[in-house]
Motif scaffolding. Structure first.
Motif, short mmCIF file in Angstrom:
data_model
loop_
_atom_site.label_atom_id
_atom_site.label_comp_id
_atom_site.label_asym_id
_atom_site.label_seq_id
_atom_site.Cartn_x
_atom_site.Cartn_y
_atom_site.Cartn_z
N VAL A 160 0.84 -1.20 0.00
CA VAL A 160 0.00 0.00 0.00
C VAL A 160 0.88 1.26 0.00
CG1 VAL A 160 -1.61 1.37 1.39
CG2 VAL A 160 -2.04 -1.06 1.03
N LEU A 161 1.90 1.28 0.86
CA LEU A 161 2.76 2.48 0.93
C LEU A 161 3.49 2.69 -0.40
CD1 LEU A 161 3.46 4.75 2.98
CD2 LEU A 161 5.60 3.55 3.37
N LEU A 162 3.99 1.58 -0.99
CA LEU A 162 4.68 1.71 -2.27
C LEU A 162 3.72 2.26 -3.33
CD1 LEU A 162 7.18 1.30 -4.00
CD2 LEU A 162 6.48 -1.10 -4.35
N GLY A 163 2.48 1.77 -3.32
CA GLY A 163 1.47 2.27 -4.27
C GLY A 163 1.23 3.77 -4.08
N GLN A 164 1.15 4.22 -2.81
CA GLN A 164 0.92 5.65 -2.55
C GLN A 164 2.15 6.47 -2.96
OE1 GLN A 164 -2.25 6.81 -1.47
NE2 GLN A 164 -2.46 4.72 -2.20
N PHE A 165 3.36 5.90 -2.78
CA PHE A 165 4.58 6.60 -3.19
C PHE A 165 4.59 6.79 -4.71
CE2 PHE A 165 8.92 6.55 -4.81
CZ PHE A 165 9.45 7.64 -4.14
N LEU A 166 4.19 5.73 -5.44
CA LEU A 166 4.21 5.83 -6.90
C LEU A 166 3.20 6.87 -7.38
CD1 LEU A 166 4.64 2.05 -7.77
CD2 LEU A 166 6.37 3.86 -7.87
N ARG A 167 2.08 7.00 -6.67
CA ARG A 167 1.06 8.00 -7.03
C ARG A 167 1.51 9.41 -6.68
NH1 ARG A 167 -3.93 7.66 -4.08
NH2 ARG A 167 -4.46 9.45 -5.34
N SER A 168 2.18 9.54 -5.51
CA SER A 168 2.49 10.87 -4.99
C SER A 168 3.80 10.83 -4.21
CB SER A 168 1.32 11.28 -4.10
OG SER A 168 1.49 12.57 -3.63
N PRO A 169 4.94 10.80 -4.95
CA PRO A 169 6.24 10.59 -4.28
C PRO A 169 6.58 11.67 -3.25
CG PRO A 169 6.50 10.75 -6.69
CD PRO A 169 5.03 10.88 -6.39
N ALA A 170 6.34 12.95 -3.57
CA ALA A 170 6.79 14.01 -2.66
C ALA A 170 5.99 14.02 -1.36
CB ALA A 170 6.70 15.36 -3.35
N ALA A 171 4.69 13.73 -1.43
CA ALA A 171 3.88 13.78 -0.21
C ALA A 171 4.09 12.52 0.63
CB ALA A 171 2.40 13.92 -0.56
N THR A 172 4.41 11.40 -0.03
CA THR A 172 4.54 10.14 0.71
C THR A 172 5.97 10.00 1.25
OG1 THR A 172 2.88 9.18 -0.75
CG2 THR A 172 4.16 7.63 0.59
N GLY A 173 6.95 10.21 0.38
CA GLY A 173 8.33 10.33 0.85
C GLY A 173 9.02 9.05 1.28
N ALA A 174 8.37 7.89 1.11
CA ALA A 174 9.01 6.63 1.51
C ALA A 174 8.49 5.50 0.63
CB ALA A 174 8.71 6.31 2.98
N VAL A 175 9.40 4.59 0.27
CA VAL A 175 8.99 3.45 -0.55
C VAL A 175 8.60 2.27 0.33
CG1 VAL A 175 10.33 4.08 -2.58
CG2 VAL A 175 11.39 2.67 -0.80
N ALA A 176 8.97 2.32 1.60
CA ALA A 176 8.66 1.20 2.51
C ALA A 176 8.42 1.74 3.91
CB ALA A 176 9.83 0.21 2.53
N PRO A 177 7.55 1.05 4.67
CA PRO A 177 7.35 1.48 6.07
C PRO A 177 8.64 1.35 6.86
CG PRO A 177 5.68 -0.15 5.38
CD PRO A 177 6.73 -0.12 4.31
N SER A 178 8.77 2.19 7.90
CA SER A 178 9.95 2.10 8.76
C SER A 178 9.99 0.75 9.48
CB SER A 178 9.93 3.22 9.80
OG SER A 178 10.02 4.47 9.15
N SER A 179 11.21 0.30 9.76
CA SER A 179 11.40 -1.00 10.42
C SER A 179 11.09 -0.91 11.92
CB SER A 179 12.85 -1.45 10.23
OG SER A 179 13.69 -0.56 10.95
N ARG A 180 11.00 -2.08 12.56
CA ARG A 180 10.81 -2.12 14.02
C ARG A 180 11.95 -1.40 14.73
NH1 ARG A 180 8.32 -6.39 16.62
NH2 ARG A 180 9.03 -5.39 18.52
N ARG A 181 13.16 -1.62 14.22
CA ARG A 181 14.33 -1.03 14.89
C ARG A 181 14.30 0.49 14.80
NH1 ARG A 181 19.87 -4.12 15.53
NH2 ARG A 181 18.36 -5.78 15.79
#
Ligand code: SAM
Length: 209
Positions: A15-36
């Protein structure tokens, strides 16, 4: 936790990758942050008392889950997400979070509407380096003016982007806004590797601007 699909990607990552491809500047990440990275960025959330914790740009919710784990039912957790699709999915998974679909720029008003004077901790997932100078300054001003004098502000930056002009500008603005800004160690177990900024003691001049 979401299970990986046959592509090796869990549904939140897709889902996050899909939102990034639609709107890269507003989303700003290709993957969710890790647990660490989530543990490092949420470290200032106190494990006692009744703190007001604000989360900016929760996305698919890795920091949300860590804040909820640390609060364990105490205090208040207000999250502000501008993307309605991400916000809808997140509120279904975390009904205990006060999730607003809107802009972090409105944070002081959102706190006032709830009768909250200020936030004790602000955890930001906003893509600062993707914002224009004016937008970046306005969002940081909103966060600083919503923070209690003894409060803590944390956010993260991707290592590969740290020397970009927008990232350097954000770093300078952080230093101008807080008396103490500490960059944490690189979290290699994140896609891409990142590090956390821990900021404390908002400067009076930054609040009054
Ligand atoms: C880099 S993603 C981070 C998501 C999540 N915190 C994480 O670490 O995986 C940035 C998120 O900030 C949201 N966002 C961007 N601008 C925003 C704004 N002005 N107010 C609130 N959320 C915003 C985006 O929709 C996106 O979900």
């Amino acid at each position: 936790m979401a299970r990986p699909s046959v592509t090796g990607m869990n549904s939140e990552s897709a889902v996050l990758l899909g939102q990034f491809l639609r709107s890269p500047a507003a989303t700003g990440a290709v993957a969710p942050s890790s647990r660490r990275l989530s543990r490092a960025v949420c470290a200032p959330v106190p494990e006692g008392g009744e703190p007001v914790v604000v989360e900016l740009g929760p996305g698919t919710g890795p920091f949300t889950a860590e804040i909820q784990r640390r609060l364990a039912g105490r205090g208040r957790h207000l999250a502000v997400e501008i993307n309605p699709l991400l916000a809808g999915r997140l509120s279904a998974r975390h009904p205990g979070v006060d999730l607003v679909v809107g802009s972090a720029a409105d944070l002081p008003a959102l706190l006032a509407e709830r009768g909250m004077a200020a936030a004790d901790v602000i955890v930001s997932g906003l893509p600062w380096a993707a914002f224009s100078p004016g937008h970046q300054a306005g969002l940081l001003r909103a966060a600083v003016s919503a923070l209690a004098p003894g409060g803590a502000f944390t956010t993260f930056s991707y290592v590969h982007a740290r020397a970009l002009p927008a990232a350097l500008r954000f770093r300078r603005s952080l230093t101008a806004s807080f008396e103490e800004v500490v960059a944490g160690r690189t979290v290699w177990r994140n896609l891409p590797p990142a590090f956390v900024y821990h900021a404390r003691r908002p400067r009076a001049s930054a609040v009054l601007r």
